[in-house]
Design a protein around this motif. Sequence first.
Motif, PDB file in Angstrom:
ATOM      1  N   ALA A  71       0.849  -1.194   0.000  1.00 56.15           N
ATOM      2  CA  ALA A  71       0.000   0.000   0.000  1.00 56.15           C
ATOM      3  C   ALA A  71       0.883   1.243   0.000  1.00 56.15           C
ATOM      4  N   ALA A  72       0.485   2.250  -0.760  1.00 55.52           N
ATOM      5  CA  ALA A  72       1.344   3.419  -0.961  1.00 55.52           C
ATOM      6  C   ALA A  72       1.673   4.130   0.347  1.00 55.52           C
ATOM      7  N   ASN A  73       0.680   4.264   1.241  1.00 51.63           N
ATOM      8  CA  ASN A  73       0.966   4.954   2.503  1.00 51.63           C
ATOM      9  C   ASN A  73       1.922   4.145   3.379  1.00 51.63           C
TER      10      ASN A  73
ATOM     11  N   PHE B 100      -3.551  -9.028   8.322  1.00 49.33           N
ATOM     12  CA  PHE B 100      -3.292  -7.694   7.794  1.00 49.33           C
ATOM     13  C   PHE B 100      -2.492  -7.696   6.486  1.00 49.33           C
ATOM     14  N   HIS B 101      -2.063  -8.882   6.015  1.00 51.57           N
ATOM     15  CA  HIS B 101      -1.424  -8.946   4.700  1.00 51.57           C
ATOM     16  C   HIS B 101      -2.457  -8.935   3.562  1.00 51.57           C
TER      17      HIS B 101
ATOM     18  N   ARG C 230      -1.953  -3.780   5.674  1.00 51.94           N
ATOM     19  CA  ARG C 230      -0.956  -2.895   6.261  1.00 51.94           C
ATOM     20  C   ARG C 230       0.217  -3.642   6.887  1.00 51.94           C
ATOM     21  N   ALA C 231       0.335  -4.945   6.632  1.00 51.22           N
ATOM     22  CA  ALA C 231       1.449  -5.725   7.190  1.00 51.22           C
ATOM     23  C   ALA C 231       2.524  -5.956   6.134  1.00 51.22           C
TER      24      ALA C 231
ATOM     25  N   PRO D 268       9.909 -11.871  14.478  1.00 48.24           N
ATOM     26  CA  PRO D 268      10.518 -10.539  14.576  1.00 48.24           C
ATOM     27  C   PRO D 268      10.566  -9.786  13.253  1.00 48.24           C
ATOM     28  N   TRP D 269      10.369 -10.484  12.139  1.00 50.79           N
ATOM     29  CA  TRP D 269      10.412  -9.838  10.828  1.00 50.79           C
ATOM     30  C   TRP D 269       9.062  -9.223  10.423  1.00 50.79           C
ATOM     31  N   HIS D 270       8.032  -9.380  11.227  1.00 52.37           N
ATOM     32  CA  HIS D 270       6.673  -8.974  10.849  1.00 52.37           C
ATOM     33  C   HIS D 270       6.349  -7.611  11.452  1.00 52.37           C
ATOM     34  N   LEU D 271       6.009  -6.640  10.595  1.00 53.29           N
ATOM     35  CA  LEU D 271       5.626  -5.299  11.029  1.00 53.29           C
ATOM     36  C   LEU D 271       4.210  -5.002  10.557  1.00 53.29           C
ATOM     37  N   GLU D 272       3.485  -4.209  11.363  1.00 55.38           N
ATOM     38  CA  GLU D 272       2.134  -3.798  10.984  1.00 55.38           C
ATOM     39  C   GLU D 272       2.046  -2.278  11.043  1.00 55.38           C
ATOM     40  N   HIS D 273       1.659  -1.678   9.940  1.00 58.58           N
ATOM     41  CA  HIS D 273       1.525  -0.237   9.874  1.00 58.58           C
ATOM     42  C   HIS D 273       0.358   0.201  10.758  1.00 58.58           C
ATOM     43  N   THR D 274       0.572   1.245  11.520  1.00 58.77           N
ATOM     44  CA  THR D 274      -0.454   1.667  12.486  1.00 58.77           C
ATOM     45  C   THR D 274      -1.588   2.446  11.842  1.00 58.77           C
ATOM     46  N   GLY D 275      -1.397   2.874  10.617  1.00 64.44           N
ATOM     47  CA  GLY D 275      -2.424   3.680   9.967  1.00 64.44           C
ATOM     48  C   GLY D 275      -2.404   5.125  10.395  1.00 64.44           C
TER      49      GLY D 275
END
Length: 586
Positions: free
Chosen positions: A13-15, A72-73, A82-83, A126-133
């Motif tokens: 996602a662009a953001n 979230f993927h 957002r993941a 540990p490699w998994h991140l989630e964008h908070t929005g």
Amino acid sequence: MTTYVIVDGQRVAANVAADYSRLEAEFRRVFGLDLIISSGVRTWAEQKALWDAYDSGRSSVRAAHPDDPKAFHVETNPIGPRAIDIRDSGADAGVTRYGNPRSKWIRDNAHRFNFDPAGYDHYNEPWHLEHTGATTASAGNGAMPTDEAQRFLASLGLYDGAIDNDPGPKTKAGTKTFQEWVGLLADSIFGPDTSGVARIIIAGEKQVSRSTKEIQQYLQGRGLFHNWAADDDWGNQCSCGTYRFQRAEGLEKDAKWGPITDGRAFPTVPSTPTAPPATPQLDPAQPWKNRAPDSPLATWVGSPNYRYREPAAVKTHITLHWMDGTLAGTDAHFQNPGTIKDGRGTGTSTQYGIGQTEIHQYVPEAEYAHGDGDAYSNANGISIEHEGGPDRPITDAVYDLSARLVADIAARHQLGELKVGVNVYPHNHWVATECPGTLDLERIVAAANRINGHGEQPAPVDPEPAQPEPVPETPEEDPMPEQPEPERPTYTPPELPANVNPANVAAAIGAIIQSARARVILYASIVLGGAAVWTTSEVVEAVTTAAAAGLPPIEVALAGAKAGLGYLLPLLGGLALANVPKTEKQ
């Protein structure tokens, strides 16, 4: 509608990509390495395939069902995909491994770039991140009209064309420069994300008493005020410089020069010097210092990175790792305390490490090491690192020392017969990791069981046979003279009568063989008459004549038996009379 871009070959996602680009830039500045997105947005079907593999047990990598709100993927997620999953360009596991300095940096700094390190904290990934929005790039209500975007770019000196609502080359060039300034994907399109940042800058303001000119001069010195004049007039230029400064310092990007932003740019100098805060120190009285090893096979080295284990915790298993390096490197790594808390370190550790010739112990078996990435395993297990890695094959010497240590631990903690998956586990049983790589757990377990007398035992070695005592020589005797072999009688078949056709004989015998009753009759005659039955021409002639007359097989057999018995009975009678005992006349 979500806008997607391609980053490292993955759809994002662009953001999310905008904030990731800032995270990557800071990571590169700190470590000199690149971050790489290994997985981004997935279709429903792609996520379902991962879920099916995990749910069926074909894969140990955790995956959510595509309809799970926490998946979230997935592009169909109600709040948007957002993941991201990441790795880095380093030679070791890096951000994908618990306790690695780079993965810990991501954990501690992700929030600065609007990411939640949820994988490290909650999912054993540990490699998994989630964008908070919460990124400012998503603020606003869609893309600005082109003429409004042109006026905004003109206010920053990035557009000098006509306000004609035509996104021509000048509009695109100004858009690209602005995107580069504020850390967005520089795609030259003034879309929703770019418009969101523009609206934040337009709403920016000064909220402190410091003069605008002084702030402008500070931003000029930081290279964040373009080539604008310090004219003491707040506007989009000052708000844009403020936004860029906040982004560089990891502050909230609201384009407002408030007390926090001002304090970062102009820190207050205390009137009287104060003593620096005390640096946390490791407690020298802790048991990681100078103690005897639990195993007689080990040398104590020690690590401050441990916790006190619960008193009720029982050692139920052993977890095996590989070092992805050498024993000396592991010694140094485990003695780095990371953050110090309550006199102990929070860095990585295991109970033991095995090299080519030595076994080192770092944490008492009675305590909680920081090695398995799983609270239960850390609390109830004993962990062992092995010298080896992708470019360093594990040697026979390491396997031998490992088997001896595992056998010693199993014996002292009464683990019984060892079995992989029951009381011996690979590291990747507890968390998703490539560790322990090529380490052969079955080989170690089999050797340890032999040491402890469990399972298959080596075959006993037969003692050398006793040498026979020498036999005294005796004089050779003359060999016995060879006896001539007795002459064996030869069997001569009877000649068939001249009027008998051999073909008819064969046909008759074949007919008899085809009839079960005929076979019984003829076999009985053979038993009674012996070889004489088949060596008399009378029998042959009788069988042949009967067969030539077209009689059934049974009658042919009876004819042969009758002829044979007729030949034999006189002989039997004579033998009987010869054996009757003689009596004297009275």
